[in-house]
Design a protein around this motif. Structure first.
Motif, PDB file in Angstrom:
ATOM      1  N   ASP A 146      57.039  21.434 120.607  1.00  0.00           N
ATOM      2  CA  ASP A 146      57.747  22.695 120.655  1.00  0.00           C
ATOM      3  C   ASP A 146      56.901  23.658 119.829  1.00  0.00           C
ATOM      4  O   ASP A 146      56.508  23.310 118.711  1.00  0.00           O
ATOM      5  CB  ASP A 146      59.111  22.490 119.962  1.00  0.00           C
ATOM      6  CG  ASP A 146      60.277  22.870 120.831  1.00  0.00           C
ATOM      7  OD1 ASP A 146      60.104  22.969 122.054  1.00  0.00           O
ATOM      8  OD2 ASP A 146      61.377  23.077 120.275  1.00  0.00           O
ATOM      9  N   TRP A 147      56.613  24.834 120.349  1.00  0.00           N
ATOM     10  CA  TRP A 147      55.610  25.694 119.703  1.00  0.00           C
ATOM     11  C   TRP A 147      56.047  27.148 119.893  1.00  0.00           C
ATOM     12  O   TRP A 147      55.536  27.878 120.716  1.00  0.00           O
ATOM     13  CB  TRP A 147      54.247  25.410 120.356  1.00  0.00           C
ATOM     14  CG  TRP A 147      53.047  25.809 119.577  1.00  0.00           C
ATOM     15  CD1 TRP A 147      52.106  26.740 119.968  1.00  0.00           C
ATOM     16  CD2 TRP A 147      52.576  25.283 118.323  1.00  0.00           C
ATOM     17  NE1 TRP A 147      51.108  26.820 119.015  1.00  0.00           N
ATOM     18  CE2 TRP A 147      51.365  25.937 118.004  1.00  0.00           C
ATOM     19  CE3 TRP A 147      53.080  24.323 117.433  1.00  0.00           C
ATOM     20  CZ2 TRP A 147      50.647  25.667 116.831  1.00  0.00           C
ATOM     21  CZ3 TRP A 147      52.355  24.060 116.284  1.00  0.00           C
ATOM     22  CH2 TRP A 147      51.168  24.729 115.989  1.00  0.00           C
ATOM     23  N   ASP A 183      52.209  27.041 113.977  1.00  0.00           N
ATOM     24  CA  ASP A 183      51.359  26.954 112.779  1.00  0.00           C
ATOM     25  C   ASP A 183      52.127  26.850 111.458  1.00  0.00           C
ATOM     26  O   ASP A 183      51.557  27.123 110.407  1.00  0.00           O
ATOM     27  CB  ASP A 183      50.382  28.145 112.719  1.00  0.00           C
ATOM     28  CG  ASP A 183      49.432  28.144 113.899  1.00  0.00           C
ATOM     29  OD1 ASP A 183      48.806  27.096 114.140  1.00  0.00           O
ATOM     30  OD2 ASP A 183      49.330  29.167 114.603  1.00  0.00           O
ATOM     31  N   THR A 184      53.393  26.457 111.503  1.00  0.00           N
ATOM     32  CA  THR A 184      54.126  26.197 110.253  1.00  0.00           C
ATOM     33  C   THR A 184      54.209  24.676 110.047  1.00  0.00           C
ATOM     34  O   THR A 184      54.074  23.907 111.012  1.00  0.00           O
ATOM     35  CB  THR A 184      55.556  26.777 110.300  1.00  0.00           C
ATOM     36  OG1 THR A 184      56.285  26.128 111.361  1.00  0.00           O
ATOM     37  CG2 THR A 184      55.541  28.291 110.549  1.00  0.00           C
ATOM     38  N   PRO A 185      54.462  24.235 108.817  1.00  0.00           N
ATOM     39  CA  PRO A 185      54.550  22.783 108.564  1.00  0.00           C
ATOM     40  C   PRO A 185      55.651  22.113 109.396  1.00  0.00           C
ATOM     41  O   PRO A 185      55.509  20.961 109.804  1.00  0.00           O
ATOM     42  CB  PRO A 185      54.873  22.696 107.066  1.00  0.00           C
ATOM     43  CG  PRO A 185      54.397  23.992 106.480  1.00  0.00           C
ATOM     44  CD  PRO A 185      54.552  25.021 107.563  1.00  0.00           C
ATOM     45  N   ASP A 196      60.199  19.323 112.082  1.00  0.00           N
ATOM     46  CA  ASP A 196      61.483  20.027 112.152  1.00  0.00           C
ATOM     47  C   ASP A 196      62.577  19.251 112.870  1.00  0.00           C
ATOM     48  O   ASP A 196      63.767  19.537 112.690  1.00  0.00           O
ATOM     49  CB  ASP A 196      61.317  21.402 112.802  1.00  0.00           C
ATOM     50  CG  ASP A 196      60.988  22.483 111.767  1.00  0.00           C
ATOM     51  OD1 ASP A 196      61.205  22.241 110.558  1.00  0.00           O
ATOM     52  OD2 ASP A 196      60.521  23.565 112.178  1.00  0.00           O
ATOM     53  N   PHE A 197      62.204  18.284 113.705  1.00  0.00           N
ATOM     54  CA  PHE A 197      63.216  17.494 114.414  1.00  0.00           C
ATOM     55  C   PHE A 197      63.593  16.216 113.653  1.00  0.00           C
ATOM     56  O   PHE A 197      64.344  15.384 114.157  1.00  0.00           O
ATOM     57  CB  PHE A 197      62.732  17.128 115.818  1.00  0.00           C
ATOM     58  CG  PHE A 197      62.619  18.309 116.751  1.00  0.00           C
ATOM     59  CD1 PHE A 197      63.672  19.190 116.912  1.00  0.00           C
ATOM     60  CD2 PHE A 197      61.453  18.542 117.470  1.00  0.00           C
ATOM     61  CE1 PHE A 197      63.577  20.278 117.766  1.00  0.00           C
ATOM     62  CE2 PHE A 197      61.345  19.618 118.331  1.00  0.00           C
ATOM     63  CZ  PHE A 197      62.405  20.499 118.479  1.00  0.00           C
TER      64      PHE A 197
END
Ligand code: VGL
Length: 201
Positions: free
Chosen positions: A53-54, A76-78, A15-16
């Motif tokens: 980051d979670w 737990d997402t891609p 995501d980053f």
């Protein structure tokens, strides 16, 4: 006294990176450089720790909860997965942060590993005295983690070629680097790493 360094790899998550939910410009470009630092630390028998980051799906960290960020790195997402081109040794301890809906948790020192240990505890167990830090993002998690590391008395080195910033405001990353300098951080690039690591033993 000889220093014992650790490599702290901060949030090298999908995501980053470009295409991700909170893409840091050129975020993907830190990965090959981090891989090279990882290889050197492994070869020197030195420990490596990664952070991520979670976040829960609902948190005050996101715009949907009153925060400033689009939803990202949801557990737990891609998008929350580490980049598949990052070569972390399989036994690398992972610190998860921002798991509580009430926190931003930019600093690695606010996270915990799967046994519930915080970073300070883990570093003490490893006998670490010094932290080399790289990853994403310069102006948030790298900045906060570096400032906390210095506050806790660790000698701290920012890996200048293995970081990239969000830069919500232009120059945010530059300002963050100057703040880290003032707080006592050292900066190096890959070309200086061999010498820096050799000097620790
Ligand atoms: C981060 C912005 C929002 C980071 C996390 O990992 O630096 N930046 N959440």
């Amino acid at each position: 006294m000889a220093e014992k360094p650790v490599l702290l790899v901060v949030d090298p998550q999908n995501d980053f990176c470009p295409g991700g939910a909170l893409a840091v410009p050129e975020g993907d470009q830190v990965v090959p450089v981090l891989n090279e630092y990882i290889r050197r630390f492994r070869e020197a028998g030195l420990p490596i720790i990664a952070t991520r980051d979670w976040h829960p799906a609902q948190t005050r960290h996101f715009t949907s909860g009153g925060g400033v960020w689009p939803p990202h790195c949801i557990q737990d997402t891609p998008g929350a997965a580490f980049r598949s081109d990052l070569y972390l040794p399989p036994d690398t301890p992972i610190i998860s942060k921002g798991t509580h809906p009430d926190e931003d948790a930019y600093s690695a020192f606010q996270g915990k590993d799967k046994q519930g240990r915080d970073l300070t505890t883990l570093l003490r167990e490893l006998g670490v005295t010094e932290i080399y830090i790289g990853g994403l993002a310069t102006d948030y998690c790298v900045r906060s983690s570096t400032l906390d590391a210095l506050k806790q008395g660790f000698r701290t080195t920012v890996l200048e070629d293995a970081i990239r910033g969000v830069d919500l405001q232009p120059e945010d990353s530059q300002r963050a680097l100057e703040e880290m300098d003032r707080a006592g951080a050292r900066r190096i690039r890959l070309a200086e790493a061999r010498e820096a690591l050799a000097a620790t033993r």
